[in-house]
Design a protein around this motif. Sequence first.
Motif, PDB file in Angstrom:
ATOM      1  N   UNK A  49      43.854 -44.532 -27.659  1.00 56.24           N
ATOM      2  CA  UNK A  49      44.962 -44.919 -26.732  1.00 56.24           C
ATOM      3  C   UNK A  49      45.169 -43.703 -25.742  1.00 56.24           C
ATOM      4  N   UNK A  50      45.427 -42.840 -26.022  1.00 58.17           N
ATOM      5  CA  UNK A  50      45.665 -41.013 -26.178  1.00 58.17           C
ATOM      6  C   UNK A  50      44.405 -41.245 -24.508  1.00 58.17           C
ATOM      7  N   UNK A  51      43.199 -41.524 -25.476  1.00 58.32           N
ATOM      8  CA  UNK A  51      41.367 -41.430 -24.436  1.00 58.32           C
ATOM      9  C   UNK A  51      41.792 -41.715 -23.351  1.00 58.32           C
ATOM     10  N   UNK A  52      42.237 -43.112 -23.671  1.00 56.31           N
ATOM     11  CA  UNK A  52      41.396 -44.628 -22.540  1.00 56.31           C
ATOM     12  C   UNK A  52      42.272 -44.450 -21.108  1.00 56.31           C
ATOM     13  N   UNK A  53      43.672 -44.019 -21.947  1.00 56.48           N
ATOM     14  CA  UNK A  53      44.886 -44.113 -20.961  1.00 56.48           C
ATOM     15  C   UNK A  53      43.911 -42.995 -19.204  1.00 56.48           C
ATOM     16  N   UNK A  54      43.660 -42.101 -19.634  1.00 56.82           N
ATOM     17  CA  UNK A  54      43.046 -41.361 -18.714  1.00 56.82           C
ATOM     18  C   UNK A  54      42.003 -42.414 -17.407  1.00 56.82           C
ATOM     19  N   UNK A 105      48.983 -45.828 -18.441  1.00 59.32           N
ATOM     20  CA  UNK A 105      48.884 -46.395 -20.038  1.00 59.32           C
ATOM     21  C   UNK A 105      49.378 -47.855 -19.597  1.00 59.32           C
ATOM     22  N   UNK A 106      49.870 -48.774 -20.853  1.00 59.32           N
ATOM     23  CA  UNK A 106      49.801 -49.874 -20.099  1.00 59.32           C
ATOM     24  C   UNK A 106      50.732 -50.226 -19.806  1.00 59.32           C
ATOM     25  N   UNK A 107      52.273 -49.228 -19.294  1.00 60.52           N
ATOM     26  CA  UNK A 107      53.378 -49.638 -18.587  1.00 60.52           C
ATOM     27  C   UNK A 107      52.939 -49.352 -17.375  1.00 60.52           C
ATOM     28  N   UNK A 136      38.833 -48.805 -19.378  1.00 61.51           N
ATOM     29  CA  UNK A 136      39.809 -47.636 -20.008  1.00 61.51           C
ATOM     30  C   UNK A 136      40.567 -49.132 -20.780  1.00 61.51           C
ATOM     31  N   UNK A 137      40.711 -50.196 -19.809  1.00 57.98           N
ATOM     32  CA  UNK A 137      41.641 -51.121 -20.381  1.00 57.98           C
ATOM     33  C   UNK A 137      40.842 -51.621 -21.556  1.00 57.98           C
ATOM     34  N   UNK A 153      45.393 -37.002 -27.842  1.00 61.43           N
ATOM     35  CA  UNK A 153      43.546 -38.252 -27.178  1.00 61.43           C
ATOM     36  C   UNK A 153      43.657 -37.962 -25.808  1.00 61.43           C
ATOM     37  N   UNK A 154      44.509 -37.546 -24.977  1.00 59.27           N
ATOM     38  CA  UNK A 154      44.834 -37.572 -23.767  1.00 59.27           C
ATOM     39  C   UNK A 154      43.799 -36.363 -22.967  1.00 59.27           C
TER      40      UNK A 154
END
Length: 354
Positions: free
Chosen positions: A81-86, A91-93, A285-286, A325-326
């Motif tokens: 998740x941390x990797x994906x938000x970049x 992030x989700x919100x 990413x989503x 992860x980010x």
Amino acid sequence: MPITGLLLGTALGFAMQRGRFCVTGAFRDVWISRNTRWLTAFMMVIAIQSAGIFALAALGVIDLQSKAFPWLATIVGAFIFGFAIVLAGGCATGTYYRSGEGLVGSWLALVFYALFSSIMKTGPLAQLTALLRGITVRQGNIYQTLGISPWVLVALLAAVVVIMARHHLARPGFKMAALPPEKTGLAHLLFEKPWGAFASAAVIGIIAIAAWPLSSATGRNDGLGITTPSANLIGFLTTGNIKLVDWGVYLVLGLLLGSFAAAKTSGEFRVRVPDAKQAVKSVAGGALMGVGASLAGGCTIGNAMVQTAQFSFQGWVAFGVMILGTGAAAKLTIRRTGSTAPAVAKPARSSVGV
């Protein structure tokens, strides 16, 4: 009443958009610009919420339950998740509120986040999620393991946040060029004046506290949450099962309404179409956000903001691993240096405060 979820979600979406409260930027700044101002603001939300929910629990208004710690799924999922938000640019919100601003890339990320959350929770990969989350240790929260009152940890967290906030407030503030205000009074404060990091955190912290009794009143014993409601929304759209439309689904719908209202009234709404490369990153990413959040048991809200406020091992481990992860994604994908804090869509009309 589930409609309270819509109202609270609207307030949350409005506050996050006006405050430019980007958790991805907060985590990323730690690695790229060595700036912890927005991370401090995020921890302020946790501290405020923690004090509020333990007070509500002491009064018997809500019931805080301890669960076993699914350590493997939490670590793997939080890193993904941390990797994906970049990749997704939020992030989700953040993806919800930026969708309300008109960012088409966020629309793509949001659709695939919700879709893969549903796949991981109730679809073809639900058994994999259950298998990994079934690997647990008995310790559910930190204060029970230590044999101390939760108020000791609340006080410690509050002290750390105060020290961090004072550090940033003592530094010379960056002031943007002030323009003559077009609005006055409450309208100027809500729709025109820039919201500072810590002021936004205080508002969001209060909203996070309010989520608990409002959600509990509908039979959903939890606070703010994004991943499961997003999965439930996809489930409803594909099956028509109205039982899936609970308080949490109304909450995420409110996020879109609130952020759109905030962006529109402040002149920051504009449809922006990404190039092909960014569109692919948004989709990837989503999708990875949906996978990671489902495995970890929550996103930056459900885990890093809500579970941490309860001092669960899952919440604090996920919080730390998400930042790692980010950092990994930032080092691999961002080649320039400097602050990555999100910028407003038009020049600020007054100095940035707290």
